[in-house]
Write an enzyme that holds these catalytic residues in place. Structure first.
Site, PDB file in Angstrom:
ATOM      1  N   ARG A  45       5.587   9.228  -5.391  1.00 15.59           N
ATOM      2  CA  ARG A  45       4.327   8.508  -5.221  1.00 15.59           C
ATOM      3  C   ARG A  45       4.083   8.377  -3.721  1.00 15.59           C
ATOM      4  O   ARG A  45       5.011   8.095  -2.963  1.00 15.59           O
ATOM      5  CB  ARG A  45       4.451   7.139  -5.877  1.00 15.59           C
ATOM      6  CG  ARG A  45       3.231   6.230  -5.796  1.00 15.59           C
ATOM      7  CD  ARG A  45       3.572   4.924  -6.535  1.00 15.59           C
ATOM      8  NE  ARG A  45       2.439   4.035  -6.742  1.00 15.59           N
ATOM      9  CZ  ARG A  45       2.223   2.914  -6.054  1.00 15.59           C
ATOM     10  NH1 ARG A  45       3.042   2.549  -5.074  1.00 15.59           N
ATOM     11  NH2 ARG A  45       1.193   2.137  -6.343  1.00 15.59           N
ATOM     12  N   GLU A 135      -3.247  -1.969  -6.665  1.00 16.69           N
ATOM     13  CA  GLU A 135      -3.195  -3.387  -7.066  1.00 16.69           C
ATOM     14  C   GLU A 135      -4.567  -4.059  -6.946  1.00 16.69           C
ATOM     15  O   GLU A 135      -4.747  -5.026  -6.203  1.00 16.69           O
ATOM     16  CB  GLU A 135      -2.146  -4.147  -6.248  1.00 16.69           C
ATOM     17  CG  GLU A 135      -0.734  -3.682  -6.508  1.00 16.69           C
ATOM     18  CD  GLU A 135       0.337  -4.549  -5.871  1.00 16.69           C
ATOM     19  OE1 GLU A 135       1.463  -4.594  -6.389  1.00 16.69           O
ATOM     20  OE2 GLU A 135       0.060  -5.188  -4.828  1.00 16.69           O
ATOM     21  N   GLU A 245       5.459   0.226  -9.588  1.00 18.09           N
ATOM     22  CA  GLU A 245       6.187  -0.357  -8.461  1.00 18.09           C
ATOM     23  C   GLU A 245       7.190  -1.346  -9.024  1.00 18.09           C
ATOM     24  O   GLU A 245       6.832  -2.222  -9.810  1.00 18.09           O
ATOM     25  CB  GLU A 245       5.259  -1.112  -7.498  1.00 18.09           C
ATOM     26  CG  GLU A 245       4.279  -0.270  -6.730  1.00 18.09           C
ATOM     27  CD  GLU A 245       3.482  -1.109  -5.716  1.00 18.09           C
ATOM     28  OE1 GLU A 245       3.955  -2.197  -5.315  1.00 18.09           O
ATOM     29  OE2 GLU A 245       2.381  -0.676  -5.341  1.00 18.09           O
TER      30      GLU A 245
END
Length: 332
Positions: A45, A135, A245
Site C-alpha cells: 500500500r 480515513e 491499517e
C-alpha cells in the site's frame, strides 16, 4: 487464507535516503520489497500526496516505488490522500490552488485522479486497489467536503471513482472507500447511510470498504466489535471488506489509552505482533467477504511510534533487521 496480505511501505525511500539498509531475519541485506515478498506479503500500500513541499509521497515518488514492488511480484494498492500532506479524520486540507467551489472542485478531483491513474498505465504498472481518500470519516477536501454537507461528499466521491474508471488502466483497479474505527459499526452505518442516500455516489461506483483498526486509541476496539462491524457492513452493503491499517507494539511503556480487554494479555513484543495480527486476520477471514489485512508502515524505523503513544510499532530493529513477526504474513 486472505486474498490480500499487505504492508504499507510508503516511507521506504525516505528511510533509504537516510541511510537505512534493510536486512531479513537472518541479517542478509536486501531491498525491502524482496524481504516483504519472502515473508508472505503479496501487496504493498502506498500513500499519494498531491504536491508535498519536499516531493516525498508525490506521484513521481510513488511511480518509482511501484516499479520496485512490481519487479518483486507484489500487488499494488494506491491510497490517495487528496491533500498535500496527511489526510485523516482530523485533517483533510484541500491541496493548494485547487478550486473553492464544488463544481470546479469535483472536476479537478476527477481530472487529478484520471491523470494519476493514467501515469501508472503509461508506465506499464498495474494498480490492483485504489482508495479514494484516506480515513474520510469526517469527509474529504475540506471545507466543501465536510460532513455538514453529505451531498458534496457524495459528488466528490463519484468524481473520484470515475477518474479511476475512465483511466487507461486495464484491468480496472478495485475502488475502495476507507474509514477509521472499523470496530465501530455505528460510525460505519452513519457514514455510509448518509453518503449513499444523497444520489451522486452509487453502489456501483465502488467495490470495497476498508477500515483502520488500531488497538491503542480506544478500549472499545475489541476483536469482537470488529467482527460484528464487518459482518454488519457485508450484510448491509455486500462489498468486500478489509482492515487496511493496523499495528501492534513491541514497546509501549506509557499508553495514553487503555488497551481493549480481549488483547490485554498479548505481549508487547515480536511474538505479540504475530499473535495480534493472526487474531485480526482470523476476524477478517471469518467474515464472508473479508479479503485482506494491511500492516501500516512496519519499516518506518525513524518514526517507530507510528503516530501512537506506543514507543515502537515497527517490525524491524532500529538497524533495519526484520523481526520474527514479519513472517506472520505466511500464516494469514
Amino acid at each position: 487464507a486472505l486474498q490480500y496480505k499487505g504492508v504499507d511501505w510508503s516511507s521506504v525511500m525516505v528511510e533509504e535516503r537516510a541511510g537505512v539498509r534493510y536486512k531479513n531475519v537472518n541479517g542478509q541485506e536486501k531491498p525491502l520489497e524482496y524481504i516483504l515478498a519472502e515473508n508472505g506479503v503479496n501487496m504493498v500500500r502506498q500513500r499519494v500526496w498531491v504536491n508535498p513541499w519536499d516531493g516525498n509521497y508525490n506521484l513521481d515518488y510513488n511511480i518509482q516505488l511501484a516499479r520496485r514492488a512490481k519487479a518483486a511480484g507484489l500487488g499494488l494498492y494506491i491510497n490517495f490522500h487528496y491533500s498535500d500532506t496527511w489526510a485523516d479524520p482530523a485533517h483533510q486540507t484541500t491541496p493548494a490552488g485547487w478550486p473553492s467551489d464544488i463544481n470546479n472542485l469535483a472536476w479537478k478531483l476527477y481530472n487529478y485522479t484520471l491523470d494519476s491513474m493514467n501515469r501508472f498505465a503509461d508506465a506499464g504498472i498495474q494498480v490492483d486497489i485504489v482508495s479514494i481518500g484516506n480515513e474520510i470519516t469526517q469527509g474529504l477536501l475540506w471545507p466543501l467536503g465536510k460532513t455538514n454537507n453529505w451531498y458534496n461528499i457524495a459528488r466528490l466521491l463519484h468524481s473520484a471513482a470515475w477518474g479511476v474508471k475512465d483511466s487507461r488502466l486495464n484491468p480496472k483497479p478495485k475502488i475502495m472507500v476507507h474509514l477509521d474505527n472499523g470496530w465501530n459499526w455505528d460510525t460505519q452505518n452513519w457514514w455510509y447511510t448518509n453518503v449513499l442516500s444523497q444520489g451522486p455516489f452509487e453502489m456501483s461506483d465502488f467495490d470495497m470498504m476498508g477500515v483502520s483498526f488500531y488497538p491503542f486509541y480506544s478500549a472499545s476496539a475489541t476483536l469482537d466489535s470488529l467482527r460484528r462491524s464487518l459482518n454488519n457492513m457485508v450484510s448491509r452493503w455486500g462489498k468486500e471488506v478489509a482492515v487496511v491499517e493496523t499495528n501492534w507494539p513491541t514497546s509501549c511503556p506509557y499508553p495514553r489509552y487503555q488497551f481493549p480487554a480481549d488483547v490485554r494479555n498479548v505481549p508487547f513484543s515480536a511474538a505479540g505482533q504475530t499473535q495480534y495480527i493472526q487474531s485480526v486476520a482470523n476476524v477478517v477471514s471469518s467474515v464472508s467477504k473479508g479479503v485482506g489485512l494491511f500492516y501500516w508502515e512496519p519499516a518506518w524505523i525513524h518514526n517507530a511510534n507510528l503516530g501512537s503513544s506506543c514507543a515502537d510499532n515497527t517490525m524491524f530493529t532500529p538497524s533495519g533487521q526484520a523481526l520474527s513477526s514479519l513472517s506472520v504474513f505466511h500464516r494469514i
